[in-house]
Design an enzyme around this catalytic site. Structure first.
Site, PDB file in Angstrom:
ATOM      1  N   HIS A 267       0.816  -1.299   0.207  1.00 25.90           N
ATOM      2  CA  HIS A 267      -0.054  -0.141  -0.026  1.00 25.90           C
ATOM      3  C   HIS A 267       0.910   1.264  -0.043  1.00 25.90           C
ATOM      4  CE1 HIS A 267      -3.617   2.410   0.502  1.00 25.90           C
ATOM      5  NE2 HIS A 267      -3.720   1.968   1.868  1.00 25.90           N
ATOM      6  N   HIS A 308      -2.266  -2.620  -9.814  1.00 17.70           N
ATOM      7  CA  HIS A 308      -3.182  -1.808  -9.026  1.00 17.70           C
ATOM      8  C   HIS A 308      -4.691  -2.670  -8.879  1.00 17.70           C
ATOM      9  CE1 HIS A 308      -5.824   1.014  -7.135  1.00 17.70           C
ATOM     10  NE2 HIS A 308      -4.624   1.596  -6.522  1.00 17.70           N
ATOM     11  N   ASP A 364       2.741   5.513  -6.716  1.00 18.16           N
ATOM     12  CA  ASP A 364       4.279   5.257  -6.157  1.00 18.16           C
ATOM     13  C   ASP A 364       5.247   5.251  -6.949  1.00 18.16           C
ATOM     14  OD1 ASP A 364       2.898   5.307  -3.638  1.00 18.16           O
ATOM     15  OD2 ASP A 364       2.121   3.435  -3.910  1.00 18.16           O
TER      16      ASP A 364
HETATM   17  N1  CMC Z   1       4.786  -6.938 -10.422  1.00 17.11           N
HETATM   18  C1  CMC Z   1       4.758  -8.152 -10.901  1.00 17.11           C
HETATM   19  N2  CMC Z   1       3.614  -8.906 -11.177  1.00 17.11           N
HETATM   20  C2  CMC Z   1       2.706  -8.319 -10.701  1.00 17.11           C
HETATM   21  C3  CMC Z   1       2.618  -7.139  -9.894  1.00 17.11           C
HETATM   22  C4  CMC Z   1       3.871  -6.436  -9.758  1.00 17.11           C
HETATM   23  N3  CMC Z   1       3.847  -5.183  -9.318  1.00 17.11           N
HETATM   24  N4  CMC Z   1       1.517  -6.919  -9.360  1.00 17.11           N
HETATM   25  C5  CMC Z   1       0.608  -7.689  -9.775  1.00 17.11           C
HETATM   26  N5  CMC Z   1       1.193  -8.715 -10.368  1.00 17.11           N
HETATM   27  C6  CMC Z   1       0.969 -10.102 -10.756  1.00 17.11           C
HETATM   28  C7  CMC Z   1       0.575 -11.222  -9.999  1.00 17.11           C
HETATM   29  O1  CMC Z   1       1.742 -11.755  -9.477  1.00 17.11           O
HETATM   30  C8  CMC Z   1      -0.644 -11.906 -10.431  1.00 17.11           C
HETATM   31  O2  CMC Z   1       0.020 -12.690 -11.610  1.00 17.11           O
HETATM   32  P1  CMC Z   1      -0.600 -14.187 -11.723  1.00 17.11           P
HETATM   33  O3  CMC Z   1      -2.130 -13.999 -12.189  1.00 17.11           O
HETATM   34  O4  CMC Z   1       0.357 -14.943 -12.531  1.00 17.11           O
HETATM   35  O5  CMC Z   1      -0.633 -14.848 -10.193  1.00 17.11           O
HETATM   36  C9  CMC Z   1      -1.413 -10.886 -11.107  1.00 17.11           C
HETATM   37  O6  CMC Z   1      -0.339  -9.770 -11.626  1.00 17.11           O
HETATM   38  C10 CMC Z   1      -2.435 -10.160 -10.451  1.00 17.11           C
HETATM   39  O7  CMC Z   1      -1.896  -9.653  -9.238  1.00 17.11           O
HETATM   40  P2  CMC Z   1      -2.793  -9.767  -7.452  1.00 17.11           P
HETATM   41  O8  CMC Z   1      -1.662  -9.808  -6.688  1.00 17.11           O
HETATM   42  O9  CMC Z   1      -3.891 -10.827  -7.727  1.00 17.11           O
HETATM   43  O10 CMC Z   1      -3.384  -8.302  -7.745  1.00 17.11           O
HETATM   44  P3  CMC Z   1      -3.955  -7.456  -6.492  1.00 17.11           P
HETATM   45  O11 CMC Z   1      -5.174  -6.475  -6.972  1.00 17.11           O
HETATM   46  O12 CMC Z   1      -4.214  -8.289  -5.470  1.00 17.11           O
HETATM   47  O13 CMC Z   1      -2.855  -6.420  -6.247  1.00 17.11           O
HETATM   48  C11 CMC Z   1      -1.324  -4.841  -5.853  1.00 17.11           C
HETATM   49  C12 CMC Z   1      -2.848  -5.350  -6.302  1.00 17.11           C
HETATM   50  C13 CMC Z   1      -1.041  -3.276  -6.040  1.00 17.11           C
HETATM   51  C14 CMC Z   1      -1.073  -5.195  -4.190  1.00 17.11           C
HETATM   52  C15 CMC Z   1      -0.314  -5.232  -6.733  1.00 17.11           C
HETATM   53  O14 CMC Z   1      -0.371  -5.011  -8.174  1.00 17.11           O
HETATM   54  C16 CMC Z   1       0.993  -5.319  -6.180  1.00 17.11           C
HETATM   55  O15 CMC Z   1       1.682  -5.852  -5.329  1.00 17.11           O
HETATM   56  N6  CMC Z   1       1.892  -4.104  -6.728  1.00 17.11           N
HETATM   57  C17 CMC Z   1       3.064  -3.583  -6.243  1.00 17.11           C
HETATM   58  C18 CMC Z   1       2.993  -2.911  -4.894  1.00 17.11           C
HETATM   59  C19 CMC Z   1       2.534  -1.495  -5.294  1.00 17.11           C
HETATM   60  O16 CMC Z   1       3.042  -0.656  -5.954  1.00 17.11           O
HETATM   61  N7  CMC Z   1       1.605  -0.902  -4.359  1.00 17.11           N
HETATM   62  C20 CMC Z   1       1.065   0.420  -4.446  1.00 17.11           C
HETATM   63  C21 CMC Z   1      -0.493   0.257  -4.944  1.00 17.11           C
HETATM   64  S1  CMC Z   1      -1.231   1.936  -5.454  1.00 17.11           S
HETATM   65  C22 CMC Z   1      -1.145   3.101  -3.990  1.00 17.11           C
HETATM   66  C23 CMC Z   1      -1.594   2.307  -2.898  1.00 17.11           C
HETATM   67  O17 CMC Z   1      -2.677   1.742  -2.872  1.00 17.11           O
HETATM   68  O18 CMC Z   1      -1.064   2.530  -1.745  1.00 17.11           O
END
Ligand code: CMC
Length: 430
Positions: A267, A308, A364
């Site tokens: 986050h 996201h 971010d």
């Molecule tokens: N890098 C590589 N792969 C990713 C990433 C990433 N940053 N984000 C998601 N994926 C992949 C993930 O491995 C999954 O792949 P598969 O379908 O093969 O298993 C797929 O994309 C879907 O990911 P998810 O984890 O199910 O998606 P989510 O909606 O649960 O997670 C998130 C959203 C923001 C937590 C995630 O994208 C992430 O960890 N991003 C990196 C951390 C980040 O930048 N966070 C800031 C978010 S914006 C500001 C805020 O809200 O604070």
């Protein structure tokens, strides 16, 4: 004739039910009537990360994740970033309308005149180890504020809520700057009421001996960054604020919980994680290998600042920040990590792995580069997120408290553990 309802057939029993559809949703509790027998608890929905569950009705922030749209109270984020100030945007978020001149002046006056913190807060700050993370210090001192304002627990009194909103909005930058100065051993710099909200924060952070002159480009950049971070509907920290606040605890305690949620690397801790990732990559030449690692890690290594839950398109906030970076770098000098970030973005946006999963830069990805160029230490980045998000948290908290639908948050579970069984004394266990 279409009807605003949903017909459900339970194939276990052959029975059919009709449940109303309102505002594009059914009420989960309407499913409870669906039973296989009289003593059946009734059907529930299972949605562990709330991926398709609306936990509230809200009139504050609208996001269209597919189109990359973000509006506060109907106003597009791009217009607010260009034309508004952070305090005006915070007023809008909290009150629903842009202020008149006199409302704006009163709002600014009230926040400006609540920026001092009780001197005892300095003792709380001084109790931390020299290397304490400033987000931990912020979280704890915000929680500590609840002990200074015991009347804040009267959360159903609108005037009491107003007073705490002024205090929280006003004191957050002071606590953040104090946390930083404590960590570097500088004397605390007290608020200067002659300065703007952001100008004063810069002064409290960076003033050395003698007069501190606020750089207008950096002040404006901070205003824009604060506007972009002010609210983002039902994210993890806002949900924490609403959930914890639904127990009717005082807003300082609820805000401390929201700060805790924001601290995580998935986050608000992501801006800090991005910077550490860029440093670790080290140079443009290493970018391709890093992307390969991300793709091959089965989700373990993430490209921080990408992806996201809601945006499946370029985060509109990231677009604005990327454009603004050049203006800031003209004053501060170019952040050398920018080249690595640009190369990461270029490769990721043309790579099948990221395209298929609709992973784009989020807020971010570029914000940390600007914060770092402005002189903020990396571990202060999540704190810089928490300061402006306070307006959103408070708006959502007040909306929750005044919503007749609100009850204490209390999710259900699907119990998959052992059925009831008798206790076995230690001596009889194998
Ligand atoms: N890098 C590589 N792969 C990713 C990433 C990433 N940053 N984000 C998601 N994926 C992949 C993930 O491995 C999954 O792949 P598969 O379908 O093969 O298993 C797929 O994309 C879907 O990911 P998810 O984890 O199910 O998606 P989510 O909606 O649960 O997670 C998130 C959203 C923001 C937590 C995630 O994208 C992430 O960890 N991003 C990196 C951390 C980040 O930048 N966070 C800031 C978010 S914006 C500001 C805020 O809200 O604070």
């Amino acid at each position: 004739m279409s009807k605003d309802s949903l017909t459900i057939t339970d194939n276990r029993t052959g029975k059919t039910y009709e449940v109303p559809v309102q505002d594009g949703a059914i009420r989960a509790i309407d499913l409870r009537q669906i039973k296989t027998a009289d003593d059946d608890f009734g059907l529930m929905t299972f949605d562990p990360a709330f991926t398709n569950t609306a936990a509230c009705k809200s009139r504050i922030t609208f996001i269209d994740g597919d189109k990359g749209i973000l509006n506060y109270r109907g106003y597009p984020i791009e217009q607010l970033a260009e034309k508004s100030s952070y305090l005006e945007t915070a007023y809008l978020i909290l009150h629903g309308e842009l202020p008149s001149r006199s409302q704006y002046e009163a709002w600014t006056y009230n926040i400006t005149h609540h920026t001092l913190v009780h001197e005892n807060i300095k003792d709380v700050m001084d109790g931390f180890r020299y290397d304490a993370h400033p987000m931990g210090m912020l979280m704890s001192t915000v929680a500590a504020l609840s002990t200074f304002y015991p009347a804040a627990k009267n959360v159903h009194d609108a005037q009491v809520r107003r007073d705490q909103i002024f205090r929280l909005m006003a004191k957050m930058p002071t606590l953040a700057a104090f946390a930083y100065r404590r960590s570097v051993g500088l004397p605390y710099s007290y608020p200067d009421n002659e300065l703007s909200y952001c100008g004063n924060f810069l002064q409290m952070m960076f003033k050395m001996s003698g007069k501190y002159t606020v750089n207008p480009v950096l002040e404006k950049a901070l205003e824009v960054l604060f506007i972009l971070h002010a609210d983002h509907e039902q994210n993890c920290s806002t949900s924490a604020m609403r959930n914890v606040g639904s127990s009717e605890v005082d807003p300082y305690s609820a805000t401390a919980a929201a700060i805790a949620a924001l601290f995580g690397p998935l986050h608000g801790g992501a801006n800090e994680a991005v910077l550490r990732m860029l440093k670790q990559i080290g140079s443009r030449e290493n970018v391709a290998a890093f992307i390969k690692d991300v793709k091959g890690s089965g989700g373990e290594v993430r490209l921080m600042g990408f992806g996201h839950r809601v945006y499946k398109n370029y985060d509109p906030r990231a677009k604005i920040i990327k454009k603004m970076a050049d203006q800031v770098f003209e004053v501060t000098g170019r952040n050398p990590l920018l080249d690595i970030a640009l190369e990461l973005e270029r490769i990721a946006l043309s790579d099948e792995y990221f395209i298929k999963r609709k992973l784009y830069p989020n807020v971010d990805f570029y914000s940390g580069l600007i914060y770092q160029a402005m002189g903020f230490p990396v571990d202060l980045f999540p704190v810089l997120f928490a300061i402006p998000r306070t307006s959103g948290w408070l708006a959502q908290w007040e909306e929750m408290l005044t919503d007749p639908d609100t009850k204490i948050a209390r999710p259900r579970q699907l119990y998959l553990g052992s059925p009831a069984r008798d206790y076995v004394p230690l001596s009889a266990r194998g």
